[in-house]
Design a protein around this motif. Structure first.
Motif, PDB file in Angstrom:
ATOM      1  N   SER A 180       0.825  -1.203   0.000  1.00 24.52           N
ATOM      2  CA  SER A 180       0.000   0.000   0.000  1.00 24.52           C
ATOM      3  C   SER A 180       0.861   1.256   0.000  1.00 24.52           C
ATOM      4  N   ASP A 181       0.411   2.262  -0.760  1.00 30.83           N
ATOM      5  CA  ASP A 181       1.073   3.565  -0.743  1.00 30.83           C
ATOM      6  C   ASP A 181       0.628   4.398   0.452  1.00 30.83           C
ATOM      7  N   THR A 220       5.149   4.224 -11.023  1.00 33.47           N
ATOM      8  CA  THR A 220       4.926   3.769  -9.654  1.00 33.47           C
ATOM      9  C   THR A 220       4.433   2.329  -9.610  1.00 33.47           C
ATOM     10  N   ASP A 221       3.416   2.003 -10.422  1.00 29.73           N
ATOM     11  CA  ASP A 221       2.884   0.639 -10.416  1.00 29.73           C
ATOM     12  C   ASP A 221       3.935  -0.366 -10.867  1.00 29.73           C
ATOM     13  N   GLU A 222       4.720   0.004 -11.867  1.00 26.81           N
ATOM     14  CA  GLU A 222       5.765  -0.901 -12.350  1.00 26.81           C
ATOM     15  C   GLU A 222       6.834  -1.108 -11.280  1.00 26.81           C
ATOM     16  N   LYS A 258      11.549   7.291  -3.486  1.00 26.49           N
ATOM     17  CA  LYS A 258      12.264   7.021  -2.236  1.00 26.49           C
ATOM     18  C   LYS A 258      11.306   6.693  -1.089  1.00 26.49           C
ATOM     19  N   GLY A 259      10.339   7.574  -0.844  1.00 24.64           N
ATOM     20  CA  GLY A 259       9.390   7.329   0.245  1.00 24.64           C
ATOM     21  C   GLY A 259       8.528   6.098  -0.001  1.00 24.64           C
ATOM     22  N   ARG A 260       8.127   5.908  -1.259  1.00 28.89           N
ATOM     23  CA  ARG A 260       7.285   4.742  -1.567  1.00 28.89           C
ATOM     24  C   ARG A 260       8.058   3.444  -1.344  1.00 28.89           C
ATOM     25  N   LEU A 295       8.861  -1.591   1.485  1.00 28.15           N
ATOM     26  CA  LEU A 295       9.780  -2.539   2.115  1.00 28.15           C
ATOM     27  C   LEU A 295       9.337  -2.944   3.523  1.00 28.15           C
ATOM     28  N   VAL A 296       8.842  -1.992   4.293  1.00 23.53           N
ATOM     29  CA  VAL A 296       8.458  -2.342   5.664  1.00 23.53           C
ATOM     30  C   VAL A 296       7.225  -3.251   5.676  1.00 23.53           C
TER      31      VAL A 296
END
Length: 222
Positions: free
Chosen positions: A95-96, A143-145, A183-185, A190-191
């Motif tokens: 999720s974003d 973003t989706d890719e 970067k933020g995404r 990852l978390v």
């Protein structure tokens, strides 16, 4: 006397002339049939000779009588729909909107370590104690890719037993406002991956602020 003559008995001299005409017609038809048959045989012979001249002398292969021919089975159908479903699950799983700020260590590099992991984990990652085994470069991806590529990369890296990988998200120098878009995404994605134990910003020699070094759970081949 032949069969045609026996089949046409003569009862008077008046019938002799028509009889001769019919016999002549029958003989002409028989001759035409014989000529046509002979011509067909000559044509077939010429075609056989032409084929033999074209291919040259041939010999039958040895052992052909004992040879068994098997028709190969068609390949398994490609599970296109299943692949599409798996890709959709990967996209939806990350999720974003996930709030990563509370999980990042408050330092100048905003590193992350899963609950229960000691500070020495991120310290070793930052010092280069873990050798980077593979990397994923997300430059140029939408973003989706990027989300799908990251999820697939982490899954395969963990499955093959890799422990330390690098994710290059870029510094955003080519983005509007020179703000890093991914970067933020990438941090949020990852978390959310259970295979990820920790990550830190890469050392300058490894990409600096444009990359993360990620520590993964022990996999099958580690």
């Amino acid at each position: 006397m032949n069969a045609a003559q026996r089949a046409l008995p003569v009862r008077s001299f008046a019938e002799l002339k028509p009889l001769r005409r019919r016999l002549a017609e029958a003989a002409a038809q028989e001759a035409e049939r014989a000529r046509a048959q002979a011509e067909a045989e000559r044509r077939a012979q010429r075609e056989r000779q032409l084929f033999a001249h074209a291919v040259g002398p041939v010999q039958p292969l040895k052992g052909q009588g004992a040879r068994h021919w098997h028709v190969a089975e068609p390949p398994e159908p490609i599970p296109v729909q299943r692949q599409l479903d798996e890709a959709r699950v990967l996209r939806e799983a990350l999720s974003d909107e996930f709030d990563v700020s509370t999980l990042l260590d408050v330092d100048d590099q905003l590193s992350y370590r899963r609950s229960g992991m000691g500070l020495d984990v991120t310290r070793k990652l930052r010092s280069g104690a873990w050798s980077i085994q593979r990397q994923l470069d997300l430059h140029g991806l939408r973003t989706d890719e990027a989300r799908e590529a990251l999820a697939e990369f982490i899954r395969l890296a963990h499955r093959t037993g890799l422990r330390c990988v690098r994710i290059i998200h870029g510094k955003g120098l080519g983005s509007p406002g020179k703000t890093p878009v991914l970067k933020g995404r990438v941090q949020r994605w990852l978390v959310q991956k259970k295979e990820v134990l920790a990550f830190v910003q890469a050392r300058p020699a490894d990409g600096g602020a444009g990359a993360l070094v990620v520590l993964l759970q022990p996999g099958r081949r580690s």
